[in-house]
Design an enzyme around this catalytic site. Structure first.
Site, PDB file in Angstrom:
ATOM      1  N   HIS A 195      23.892 -14.876  -5.947  1.00 31.06           N
ATOM      2  CA  HIS A 195      24.786 -14.228  -4.964  1.00 31.06           C
ATOM      3  C   HIS A 195      24.247 -12.846  -4.593  1.00 31.06           C
ATOM      4  O   HIS A 195      24.175 -12.472  -3.433  1.00 31.06           O
ATOM      5  CB  HIS A 195      26.186 -14.018  -5.551  1.00 31.06           C
ATOM      6  CG  HIS A 195      26.990 -15.260  -5.711  1.00 31.06           C
ATOM      7  ND1 HIS A 195      27.175 -16.174  -4.719  1.00 31.06           N
ATOM      8  CD2 HIS A 195      27.706 -15.727  -6.777  1.00 31.06           C
ATOM      9  CE1 HIS A 195      27.960 -17.151  -5.156  1.00 31.06           C
ATOM     10  NE2 HIS A 195      28.286 -16.904  -6.407  1.00 31.06           N
ATOM     11  N   HIS A 247      23.493 -17.522 -11.781  1.00 38.22           N
ATOM     12  CA  HIS A 247      24.377 -17.855 -10.658  1.00 38.22           C
ATOM     13  C   HIS A 247      24.791 -16.565  -9.922  1.00 38.22           C
ATOM     14  O   HIS A 247      24.700 -16.477  -8.701  1.00 38.22           O
ATOM     15  CB  HIS A 247      25.598 -18.597 -11.225  1.00 38.22           C
ATOM     16  CG  HIS A 247      26.687 -18.898 -10.254  1.00 38.22           C
ATOM     17  ND1 HIS A 247      27.120 -20.171 -10.001  1.00 38.22           N
ATOM     18  CD2 HIS A 247      27.461 -18.093  -9.489  1.00 38.22           C
ATOM     19  CE1 HIS A 247      28.101 -20.136  -9.114  1.00 38.22           C
ATOM     20  NE2 HIS A 247      28.336 -18.888  -8.784  1.00 38.22           N
ATOM     21  N   GLU A 248      25.169 -15.547 -10.692  1.00 43.06           N
ATOM     22  CA  GLU A 248      25.580 -14.270 -10.087  1.00 43.06           C
ATOM     23  C   GLU A 248      24.397 -13.576  -9.412  1.00 43.06           C
ATOM     24  O   GLU A 248      24.535 -12.998  -8.342  1.00 43.06           O
ATOM     25  CB  GLU A 248      26.182 -13.339 -11.144  1.00 43.06           C
ATOM     26  CG  GLU A 248      27.443 -13.850 -11.821  1.00 43.06           C
ATOM     27  CD  GLU A 248      28.525 -14.221 -10.846  1.00 43.06           C
ATOM     28  OE1 GLU A 248      28.620 -13.601  -9.763  1.00 43.06           O
ATOM     29  OE2 GLU A 248      29.274 -15.163 -11.132  1.00 43.06           O
TER      30      GLU A 248
HETATM   31 ZN   LIG Z   1      29.621 -17.960  -7.475  1.00 42.87          ZN
END
Ligand SMILES: [Zn+2]
Length: 411
Positions: free
Chosen positions: A71, A67-68
């Site tokens: 980003h 998830h990171e």
């Molecule tokens: Zn996030």
């Protein structure tokens, strides 16, 4: 984050694990091994419960890492440098060193994280389908990953800054209003309301007998609250200093001292009579360095009569020098990051002034006195932020990072 362990590098991005992650890893494994898996999958051996739980907890954190990374990859593809990713007790943080330049970039950067989580959850669910009813550890792990990743995606879409959903909200308001400051204000106010709701829910659960979930939800709320507040004050400070140059705020008549006098004379004739904490050191009309109280303290007192200022000062080549036309927002991180109280201002090799924390605080006070604050009541409330630019570094990090929280680690 201090107290973090370097795990390695993925595509040039440093990955860290904060020690608090170990606490949640142990706790999560324990709660899965004694609660979640025995309830849903009876009949396994104790060793299996613990092994499967540890693997499931590890894979949840791999999911948070993915998830990171989502980003960070989008940020980098849009030209924003990514410093690192840190996994910690509440989830993960992507440390992105710049703010997105447009609402569109903000939106893409924010939304991609939850999208990846939802995708992982969906894929885990599809992989689990053929194993349904098998009561196997693999099915257990896949089902756990499906549930947690979908929750992770949904939770982070809650529209309160600094959660991803809050950033999505900020990008929408930014697009609509054309103002990053207004957008941040709206997103952080919603963020604070949501944070208070989490704290209240935590208290309610705690006293309703659901002690662990109550504590967890309460702490998430507290974490969201402090992040939202510091992001707000950071953006307010930046907007107040927008368009302000170093030359407008600097002290144009800084106290200078000659390099060849002794420390004793420096103390007796300059520091004590004028209540100075630091002075610029000159050698034949040229800036040679900076001397501060702590530089003097590093020299034993009995040597003050013999040691010249030029030997105790921080020499010019180790000082960060700024120019009068630079914007204040550009140089503030230098002060915060290096924990310095003053920066010499030099133009064409000639000293023209000094920029100090005191001068910045005075500048804010004058603006407040004239009623020039950019947001109502803001300058007065946040003066302490400006005065403590040392902690500004933390504000910067909070402001620029994507913070992701794990909703409920022990379902
Ligand atoms: Zn996030």
């Amino acid at each position: 984050m201090p107290g973090s362990l370097h795990l390695g590098r993925i595509a040039g991005i440093d990955i860290y694990i904060h020690f608090s992650w170990l606490i949640i890893f142990v706790f999560l494994t324990w709660s899965l091994a004694t609660g979640w898996f025995p309830q849903l999958y009876p009949g396994w051996s104790t060793a299996t419960y613990w092994l499967v739980s540890a693997v499931a907890a590890l894979l949840l954190f791999v999911s948070v890492l993915l998830h990171e990374l989502a980003h960070s990859f989008v940020a980098r593809a849009r030209g924003l440098p990514v410093k690192n990713i840190t996994l910690f007790i509440f989830g993960g943080v992507s440390n992105i060193q710049q703010e997105p330049a447009s609402p569109g970039v903000e939106f893409q950067m924010a939304v991609v994280g939850p999208v990846v989580s939802l995708l992982i959850g969906f894929v885990a669910y599809l992989l689990m389908l053929p194993l349904r009813g098998s009561n196997s550890p693999l099915q257990g792990i896949l089902f756990y990953l499906a549930v947690t990743n979908i929750l992770l995606g949904i939770f982070n879409l809650i529209p309160g800054f600094p959660l991803d959903g809050g950033r999505v909200l900020r990008s929408i308001v930014w697009k609509a209003s054309g103002s990053l400051r207004v957008a941040t204000r709206v997103a952080t106010i919603v963020g604070q309301i949501i944070a208070y709701l989490f704290i209240l829910l935590g208290i309610w659960l705690f006293f309703g007998g659901n002690v662990l979930n109550g504590i967890w939800i309460g702490f998430i709320g507290w974490f969201l609250l402090s992040s939202a507040q510091s992001a707000n004050s950071q953006v307010m400070l930046e907007s107040m200093f927008r368009g302000v140059t170093v030359g407008e705020v600097m002290n144009t008549k800084p106290t200078t001292v000659p390099a060849n006098i002794s420390l004793q004379r420096l103390v007796d004739e300059y520091f004590l009579p004028y209540g100075l904490r630091s002075a610029l050191v000159m050698q034949a009309d040229q800036l040679a360095g900076l001397i501060t109280l702590s530089d003097i303290r590093h020299v034993p007192r009995e040597q003050w009569g013999q040691v010249p200022v030029g030997h105790a000062m921080v020499p010019l080549d180790r000082l960060h020098v700024v120019q009068p036309q630079q914007s204040l927002n550009e140089v503030l991180p230098l002060m915060a990051g290096r924990d310095v109280n003053q920066l010499p201002v030099v133009q064409n090799g000639v000293l023209v002034g000094v920029l100090s924390r005191d001068a910045i605080v005075r500048f804010l006070e004058v603006r407040r006195g004239l009623g020039l604050q950019t947001a109502e009541g803001y300058v007065g409330k946040r003066l302490s932020d400006a005065a403590q630019l040392t902690t500004g570094q933390e504000l910067h990090q909070f402001h620029r990072c994507h913070c992701d929280a794990i909703g409920t680690p022990h379902l």
